[in-house]
Scaffold this motif. Structure first.
Motif, PDB file in Angstrom:
ATOM      1  N   ALA A   1     -43.721 -12.932 -72.022  1.00  0.00           N
ATOM      2  CA  ALA A   1     -43.470 -11.590 -72.538  1.00  0.00           C
ATOM      3  C   ALA A   1     -44.040 -11.438 -73.946  1.00  0.00           C
ATOM      4  N   LYS A   2     -44.302 -10.211 -74.325  1.00  0.00           N
ATOM      5  CA  LYS A   2     -44.721  -9.893 -75.691  1.00  0.00           C
ATOM      6  C   LYS A   2     -43.459  -9.452 -76.431  1.00  0.00           C
ATOM      7  N   PHE A   3     -42.777 -10.437 -77.022  1.00  0.00           N
ATOM      8  CA  PHE A   3     -41.463 -10.181 -77.618  1.00  0.00           C
ATOM      9  C   PHE A   3     -41.606  -9.551 -79.003  1.00  0.00           C
ATOM     10  N   GLU A   4     -40.920  -8.436 -79.195  1.00  0.00           N
ATOM     11  CA  GLU A   4     -40.921  -7.741 -80.482  1.00  0.00           C
ATOM     12  C   GLU A   4     -39.512  -7.788 -81.076  1.00  0.00           C
ATOM     13  N   LYS A   5     -39.420  -7.797 -82.398  1.00  0.00           N
ATOM     14  CA  LYS A   5     -38.092  -7.808 -83.012  1.00  0.00           C
ATOM     15  C   LYS A   5     -38.120  -7.234 -84.421  1.00  0.00           C
ATOM     16  N   ALA A   6     -36.973  -6.698 -84.801  1.00  0.00           N
ATOM     17  CA  ALA A   6     -36.764  -6.247 -86.171  1.00  0.00           C
ATOM     18  C   ALA A   6     -35.998  -7.351 -86.895  1.00  0.00           C
ATOM     19  N   ASP A   7     -35.695  -7.152 -88.165  1.00  0.00           N
ATOM     20  CA  ASP A   7     -34.839  -8.095 -88.871  1.00  0.00           C
ATOM     21  C   ASP A   7     -33.488  -8.144 -88.175  1.00  0.00           C
ATOM     22  N   ASP A   8     -32.778  -9.236 -88.333  1.00  0.00           N
ATOM     23  CA  ASP A   8     -31.460  -9.372 -87.711  1.00  0.00           C
ATOM     24  C   ASP A   8     -30.576  -8.164 -88.025  1.00  0.00           C
ATOM     25  N   TRP A   9     -29.896  -7.693 -86.985  1.00  0.00           N
ATOM     26  CA  TRP A   9     -28.901  -6.616 -87.082  1.00  0.00           C
ATOM     27  C   TRP A   9     -29.500  -5.277 -87.493  1.00  0.00           C
ATOM     28  N   HIS A  10     -30.793  -5.113 -87.260  1.00  0.00           N
ATOM     29  CA  HIS A  10     -31.444  -3.823 -87.475  1.00  0.00           C
ATOM     30  C   HIS A  10     -31.864  -3.267 -86.109  1.00  0.00           C
ATOM     31  N   PRO A  11     -31.851  -1.945 -85.950  1.00  0.00           N
ATOM     32  CA  PRO A  11     -32.184  -1.344 -84.654  1.00  0.00           C
ATOM     33  C   PRO A  11     -33.633  -1.553 -84.231  1.00  0.00           C
TER      34      PRO A  11
ATOM     35  N   LYS B   1     -41.459  -9.486 -60.646  1.00  0.00           N
ATOM     36  CA  LYS B   1     -42.185  -8.308 -60.181  1.00  0.00           C
ATOM     37  C   LYS B   1     -42.482  -8.475 -58.693  1.00  0.00           C
ATOM     38  N   SER B   2     -43.083  -7.456 -58.107  1.00  0.00           N
ATOM     39  CA  SER B   2     -43.394  -7.500 -56.681  1.00  0.00           C
ATOM     40  C   SER B   2     -44.387  -8.608 -56.335  1.00  0.00           C
ATOM     41  N   ASP B   3     -45.181  -9.066 -57.341  1.00  0.00           N
ATOM     42  CA  ASP B   3     -46.140 -10.146 -57.080  1.00  0.00           C
ATOM     43  C   ASP B   3     -45.537 -11.531 -57.287  1.00  0.00           C
ATOM     44  N   GLY B   4     -44.249 -11.581 -57.632  1.00  0.00           N
ATOM     45  CA  GLY B   4     -43.568 -12.857 -57.792  1.00  0.00           C
ATOM     46  C   GLY B   4     -43.586 -13.420 -59.204  1.00  0.00           C
ATOM     47  N   SER B   5     -44.300 -12.778 -60.106  1.00  0.00           N
ATOM     48  CA  SER B   5     -44.343 -13.249 -61.497  1.00  0.00           C
ATOM     49  C   SER B   5     -43.097 -12.772 -62.239  1.00  0.00           C
ATOM     50  N   PRO B   6     -42.743 -13.439 -63.355  1.00  0.00           N
ATOM     51  CA  PRO B   6     -41.568 -13.006 -64.119  1.00  0.00           C
ATOM     52  C   PRO B   6     -41.651 -11.527 -64.459  1.00  0.00           C
ATOM     53  N   LEU B   7     -40.544 -10.829 -64.336  1.00  0.00           N
ATOM     54  CA  LEU B   7     -40.545  -9.388 -64.564  1.00  0.00           C
ATOM     55  C   LEU B   7     -41.074  -9.035 -65.953  1.00  0.00           C
ATOM     56  N   VAL B   8     -40.731  -9.859 -66.955  1.00  0.00           N
ATOM     57  CA  VAL B   8     -41.129  -9.520 -68.322  1.00  0.00           C
ATOM     58  C   VAL B   8     -42.524 -10.008 -68.697  1.00  0.00           C
ATOM     59  N   LYS B   9     -43.183 -10.743 -67.828  1.00  0.00           N
ATOM     60  CA  LYS B   9     -44.512 -11.279 -68.160  1.00  0.00           C
ATOM     61  C   LYS B   9     -45.481 -10.161 -68.549  1.00  0.00           C
ATOM     62  N   ASP B  10     -46.137 -10.340 -69.671  1.00  0.00           N
ATOM     63  CA  ASP B  10     -47.135  -9.394 -70.190  1.00  0.00           C
ATOM     64  C   ASP B  10     -46.544  -8.049 -70.605  1.00  0.00           C
ATOM     65  N   LEU B  11     -45.220  -7.939 -70.637  1.00  0.00           N
ATOM     66  CA  LEU B  11     -44.592  -6.684 -71.052  1.00  0.00           C
ATOM     67  C   LEU B  11     -44.069  -6.785 -72.480  1.00  0.00           C
ATOM     68  N   ASN B  12     -44.068  -5.654 -73.160  1.00  0.00           N
ATOM     69  CA  ASN B  12     -43.484  -5.566 -74.500  1.00  0.00           C
ATOM     70  C   ASN B  12     -41.975  -5.395 -74.336  1.00  0.00           C
ATOM     71  N   VAL B  13     -41.213  -6.344 -74.847  1.00  0.00           N
ATOM     72  CA  VAL B  13     -39.759  -6.323 -74.683  1.00  0.00           C
ATOM     73  C   VAL B  13     -39.080  -6.814 -75.961  1.00  0.00           C
ATOM     74  N   THR B  14     -37.766  -6.628 -76.009  1.00  0.00           N
ATOM     75  CA  THR B  14     -36.941  -7.208 -77.049  1.00  0.00           C
ATOM     76  C   THR B  14     -35.601  -7.595 -76.441  1.00  0.00           C
ATOM     77  N   GLY B  15     -34.706  -8.074 -77.273  1.00  0.00           N
ATOM     78  CA  GLY B  15     -33.393  -8.518 -76.831  1.00  0.00           C
ATOM     79  C   GLY B  15     -32.748  -9.267 -77.988  1.00  0.00           C
ATOM     80  N   PHE B  16     -31.543  -9.759 -77.778  1.00  0.00           N
ATOM     81  CA  PHE B  16     -30.849 -10.499 -78.830  1.00  0.00           C
ATOM     82  C   PHE B  16     -31.709 -11.681 -79.244  1.00  0.00           C
TER      83      PHE B  16
END
Length: 228
Positions: free
Chosen positions: A186-196, A144-159
Motif C-alpha cells: 500500500a501507499k501509506f499516508e499519515k499526518a503527525d500523531d493525533w492529527h486528522p 481484490k478480485s485478482d487475489g492481491s491484497p486489497l490495499v496493494k497499490d492504493l493510497n490508504v491510512t490508518g492508526f
C-alpha cells in the motif's frame, strides 16, 4: 434513500486489556450521515449491545458528538441493538463504514463474514468502503478480485505505528496496521500523531485516528452524493 452500515466491534477485551468501540468513531460519522439525509444502520459481529471503551467517554476524548450520542435515544438504541453482521449483504447498503477502537483487533480479523462483506462491497463499483483508526485492520485480510491484497497499490491510512506505541499497545495488538499495509504494497499516508488525516482512493476511504472521524465521514458523504 442512501444507506450506510457502520460496523462496530463486539469485543470487550484485547488480551486482558479492557476495550471496545471508541465512541467518537461511531458518533461523528453517525451524525454526519444523518445530516446528509442518509439512513444509518449499526452492525457488529455478534449483534446486540456494542461495548464502549471507557477511555472514549472520559476527559477530552469524550467529544461533543459522543456526548450527544449518549443522550440521543434513537442513536443509542442503534448501539444497544446492533444488527448481526451475518444478516447483511452488500445489496443492503450503499456504503460500509468500519468504526475503530481496539476491540476491532479481536473481531475484525479472522472474521470470514466481515472479510467477505468488505470484499464483495469493494468489488462492486457502485459501493463505498470506509474505515477509520483501527477499523482498517480488517482491510489487511481482504483481497481484490485478482487475489492481491486489497490495499496493494492504493493510497490508504490508518492508526500509525507511532500512535500504537504512544498508547503502549504495540505488543498487544495482533499486528501494526501501518506496517502490515506497507508490507502489502500500500501507499501509506499519515499526518503527525493525533492529527486528522483522511485518504481517498477510488471508492475506498480511510482515516488515521479518532481525530480523523469527521474528515473520513465527510469524504464518504462526497462519494455517495456523487454516486447519486
Amino acid at each position: 434513500m442512501t444507506k450506510v452500515v457502520i460496523v462496530c466491534t463486539s469485543a470487550t477485551h484485547l488480551k486482558g486489556h479492557p476495550t471496545g468501540l471508541w465512541l467518537e468513531e461511531l458518533a461523528t460519522p453517525y451524525y454526519s450521515f444523518k445530516k446528509a439525509g442518509f439512513e444509518v444502520v449499526v452492525a457488529s459481529p455478534k449483534g446486540g449491545p456494542i461495548p464502549i471503551d471507557k477511555n472514549s467517554i472520559a476527559g477530552d476524548f469524550f467529544t461533543e458528538a459522543a456526548k450527544k450520542f449518549m443522550h440521543d435515544a434513537d442513536a443509542y438504541s442503534l448501539c444497544s441493538h446492533s444488527i448481526a453482521l451475518d444478516t447483511i449483504t452488500k445489496d443492503d447498503m450503499d456504503a460500509l463504514y468500519l468504526a475503530g477502537g481496539h476491540g476491532t483487533c479481536v473481531d475484525f480479523i479472522d472474521n470470514a463474514v466481515l472479510k467477505n462483506l468488505i470484499e464483495s462491497t469493494y468489488n462492486d463499483p457502485t459501493k463505498v468502503v470506509a474505515a477509520d483508526c483501527h477499523g482498517p485492520i480488517a482491510l489487511a485480510e481482504c483481497v481484490k478480485s485478482d487475489g492481491s491484497p486489497l490495499v496493494k497499490d492504493l493510497n490508504v491510512t490508518g492508526f500509525t505505528d507511532s500512535e500504537e506505541d504512544a498508547v503502549q499497545l504495540t505488543s498487544v495488538v495482533p499486528f501494526l496496521v501501518e506496517s502490515r499495509f506497507v508490507e502489502q504494497g500500500a501507499k501509506f499516508e499519515k499526518a503527525d500523531d493525533w492529527h486528522p488525516k483522511a485518504v481517498v482512493d477510488g471508492k475506498l476511504v480511510t482515516g488515521q485516528n479518532p481525530q480523523s472521524s469527521e474528515a473520513c465521514a465527510a469524504e464518504v458523504v462526497k462519494l455517495l452524493v456523487t454516486v447519486e
